[in-house]
Design a protein around this motif. Structure first.
Motif, short mmCIF file in Angstrom:
data_model
loop_
_atom_site.label_atom_id
_atom_site.label_comp_id
_atom_site.label_asym_id
_atom_site.label_seq_id
_atom_site.Cartn_x
_atom_site.Cartn_y
_atom_site.Cartn_z
N TYR A 52 -26.37 26.43 -5.92
CA TYR A 52 -26.71 25.22 -6.92
C TYR A 52 -26.30 23.81 -6.19
O TYR A 52 -27.23 22.93 -6.29
CB TYR A 52 -25.79 25.25 -8.16
CG TYR A 52 -25.86 24.13 -9.07
CD1 TYR A 52 -26.71 23.95 -9.97
CD2 TYR A 52 -24.72 22.76 -9.03
CE1 TYR A 52 -26.89 22.74 -10.76
CE2 TYR A 52 -24.93 21.97 -9.80
CZ TYR A 52 -25.98 21.73 -10.53
OH TYR A 52 -25.94 20.70 -11.63
N SER A 56 -29.52 21.63 -5.85
CA SER A 56 -29.82 20.34 -6.58
C SER A 56 -29.65 19.06 -5.69
O SER A 56 -30.32 18.12 -5.89
CB SER A 56 -28.62 20.14 -7.52
OG SER A 56 -27.16 20.27 -7.02
N MET A 133 -25.20 15.69 -14.28
CA MET A 133 -25.45 16.98 -14.15
C MET A 133 -24.01 17.66 -14.29
O MET A 133 -24.08 18.70 -15.01
CB MET A 133 -26.32 17.54 -13.30
CG MET A 133 -27.79 17.00 -13.43
SD MET A 133 -28.47 17.69 -15.08
CE MET A 133 -28.26 19.62 -14.78
N LEU A 137 -23.57 20.31 -17.31
CA LEU A 137 -23.59 21.88 -17.15
C LEU A 137 -22.36 22.44 -17.81
O LEU A 137 -22.66 23.40 -18.69
CB LEU A 137 -23.32 22.34 -15.58
CG LEU A 137 -24.64 22.72 -15.05
CD1 LEU A 137 -24.37 23.02 -13.39
CD2 LEU A 137 -25.31 24.00 -15.96
N LEU A 162 -24.90 29.59 -16.21
CA LEU A 162 -25.53 28.62 -16.13
C LEU A 162 -25.69 27.97 -14.83
O LEU A 162 -26.91 27.32 -14.51
CB LEU A 162 -24.97 27.50 -17.01
CG LEU A 162 -25.57 27.59 -18.45
CD1 LEU A 162 -26.88 27.03 -18.59
CD2 LEU A 162 -25.35 28.79 -19.24
N VAL A 163 -24.73 28.20 -14.00
CA VAL A 163 -24.93 27.66 -12.52
C VAL A 163 -25.99 28.25 -11.85
O VAL A 163 -26.90 27.58 -11.18
CB VAL A 163 -23.42 27.79 -11.64
CG1 VAL A 163 -23.85 27.61 -10.20
CG2 VAL A 163 -22.58 26.75 -12.31
N HIS A 166 -29.35 27.20 -13.40
CA HIS A 166 -29.78 25.85 -12.66
C HIS A 166 -30.31 25.70 -11.47
O HIS A 166 -31.19 24.76 -11.22
CB HIS A 166 -28.60 24.81 -13.31
CG HIS A 166 -28.60 24.22 -14.70
ND1 HIS A 166 -28.45 24.88 -15.81
CD2 HIS A 166 -29.18 23.20 -15.11
CE1 HIS A 166 -28.53 24.39 -16.85
NE2 HIS A 166 -29.03 23.55 -16.37
N PHE A 169 -33.67 26.71 -11.87
CA PHE A 169 -34.42 25.50 -12.47
C PHE A 169 -34.58 24.29 -11.37
O PHE A 169 -35.82 23.97 -11.36
CB PHE A 169 -33.63 24.90 -13.72
CG PHE A 169 -33.50 25.58 -14.92
CD1 PHE A 169 -34.57 26.84 -15.05
CD2 PHE A 169 -32.58 25.49 -15.85
CE1 PHE A 169 -34.37 27.62 -15.90
CE2 PHE A 169 -32.72 26.15 -17.13
CZ PHE A 169 -33.46 27.24 -16.87
N PHE A 170 -33.58 24.08 -10.54
CA PHE A 170 -33.98 22.94 -9.55
C PHE A 170 -34.76 23.53 -8.38
O PHE A 170 -35.64 22.85 -7.92
CB PHE A 170 -32.58 22.64 -8.90
CG PHE A 170 -31.63 21.66 -9.54
CD1 PHE A 170 -32.20 20.37 -9.68
CD2 PHE A 170 -30.75 22.06 -10.22
CE1 PHE A 170 -31.53 19.28 -10.69
CE2 PHE A 170 -29.92 20.94 -10.89
CZ PHE A 170 -30.36 19.69 -11.04
N SER A 208 -35.41 32.66 -18.07
CA SER A 208 -34.10 32.53 -19.00
C SER A 208 -33.94 33.71 -19.80
O SER A 208 -32.79 34.12 -19.98
CB SER A 208 -34.01 31.20 -19.66
OG SER A 208 -34.15 30.20 -18.58
N TYR A 234 -30.66 22.38 -25.59
CA TYR A 234 -30.91 21.89 -24.52
C TYR A 234 -31.84 20.88 -24.03
O TYR A 234 -31.54 19.71 -23.21
CB TYR A 234 -31.35 23.22 -23.31
CG TYR A 234 -31.38 22.96 -21.73
CD1 TYR A 234 -30.45 23.23 -21.04
CD2 TYR A 234 -32.46 22.11 -21.23
CE1 TYR A 234 -30.44 23.09 -19.68
CE2 TYR A 234 -32.51 21.90 -19.82
CZ TYR A 234 -31.32 22.35 -19.11
OH TYR A 234 -31.47 22.26 -17.50
N LEU A 238 -30.44 17.23 -22.78
CA LEU A 238 -31.00 16.86 -21.42
C LEU A 238 -31.78 15.42 -21.53
O LEU A 238 -31.51 14.43 -20.48
CB LEU A 238 -31.99 17.75 -20.95
CG LEU A 238 -32.40 17.32 -19.34
CD1 LEU A 238 -31.61 17.52 -18.39
CD2 LEU A 238 -33.54 18.57 -19.12
#
Length: 253
Positions: A52, A56, A133, A137, A162-163, A166, A169-170, A208, A234, A238
């Motif tokens: 992560y 990120s 972030m 998170l 979630l880590v 994400h 996602f990144f 997800s 979210y 966000l």
């Protein structure tokens, strides 16, 4: 056979004296690359924040170099009955803030207009967003835990999930911002960039749902509705986080 590090007798794959591996050789490029990927992505790392962090940081580093301009403030010169008209930063006045804070907001407004959403603003945003972030998170992980209250999971499990999510996602975001930069340089690529954004958005959502189903072992229907509700929360949180980052950046100008 003795250890090449401390010269103690070897009784197995590792030295009992200094823990040096018995098989010491210069690794090939393939072995180095494999060890790097395993170290970054191995699910047994405790906790696996390395992937992560790297993804990120890479995203925000790329974003800081993009030639992006965002028009943060636009004044409306059309008069509306019953509403106070704001045609410049000097007209800005937020009632529930003190005069001191309103003065700060007016100064920030002037600086943002002067910068025109350019280099200074975006540099501060790029520097502040990673810190935001780290607050965002844990909050999302807490909300996720509430959706899976029974049978109860540890908060750390939700945060860990979630880590990982994400990090994915990144990775998608990196592809998208690179496509935006390509579209900026080659306008003919803009339709493809828009299509890629749509595809990546759906991919993130479907990934997800599948991930939630596999990790938390609930029904597909229940998982889908929970994913939709979480996606809504979210998006709202966000958006609030991003808005707060831009307000903070404006106040720092």
């Amino acid at each position: 056979m003795n250890c090449k590090n401390c010269d103690a007798p070897l009784l197995g794959r590792y030295c009992v004296n200094c823990s040096q591996a018995a098989d010491v050789h210069v690794p090939s490029t393939k072995e180095l690359f494999h060890e790097l990927l395993e170290g970054l992505t191995h699910s047994d790392s405790r906790p696996p924040f390395r992937l992560y962090l790297i993804v990120s940081i890479l995203f925000f580093l790329i974003a800081s170099f993009l030639h992006t301009r965002v028009q943060l403030i636009q004044f409306d010169n059309t008069a509306s009955p019953g509403l106070r008209q704001v045609t410049s930063c000097s007209d800005l006045n937020i009632g529930f803030f003190s005069a001191r804070w309103n003065q700060r907001f007016k100064h920030a407004c002037d600086e943002v207009v002067r910068d025109n959403g350019g280099h200074n603003t975006m540099q501060i945003v790029a520097a502040t967003a990673p810190k935001a972030m780290f607050l965002f998170l844990p909050l999302i992980a807490f909300l996720h835990m509430l959706f899976y209250w029974r049978p109860r999971h540890r908060y750390a499990e939700d945060l860990l999930f979630l880590v990982h999510l994400h990090a994915f996602f990144f990775s998608l975001a990196i592809l998208y911002v690179l496509s935006l930069e390509a579209a900026e340089s080659w306008p003919s690529f803009k339709p493809a960039s828009n299509s890629l954004g749509t595809v990546l958005g759906w991919w993130a959502f479907l990934y997800s749902v599948v991930a939630m189903r596999r990790v938390f072992q609930r029904s597909w229907i229940g998982t889908f509705f929970k994913a939709c509700a979480l996606f809504l929360l979210y998006t709202v949180l966000l958006g609030a986080t991003v808005a707060a980052v831009f307000v903070y950046a404006a106040l720092q100008l």
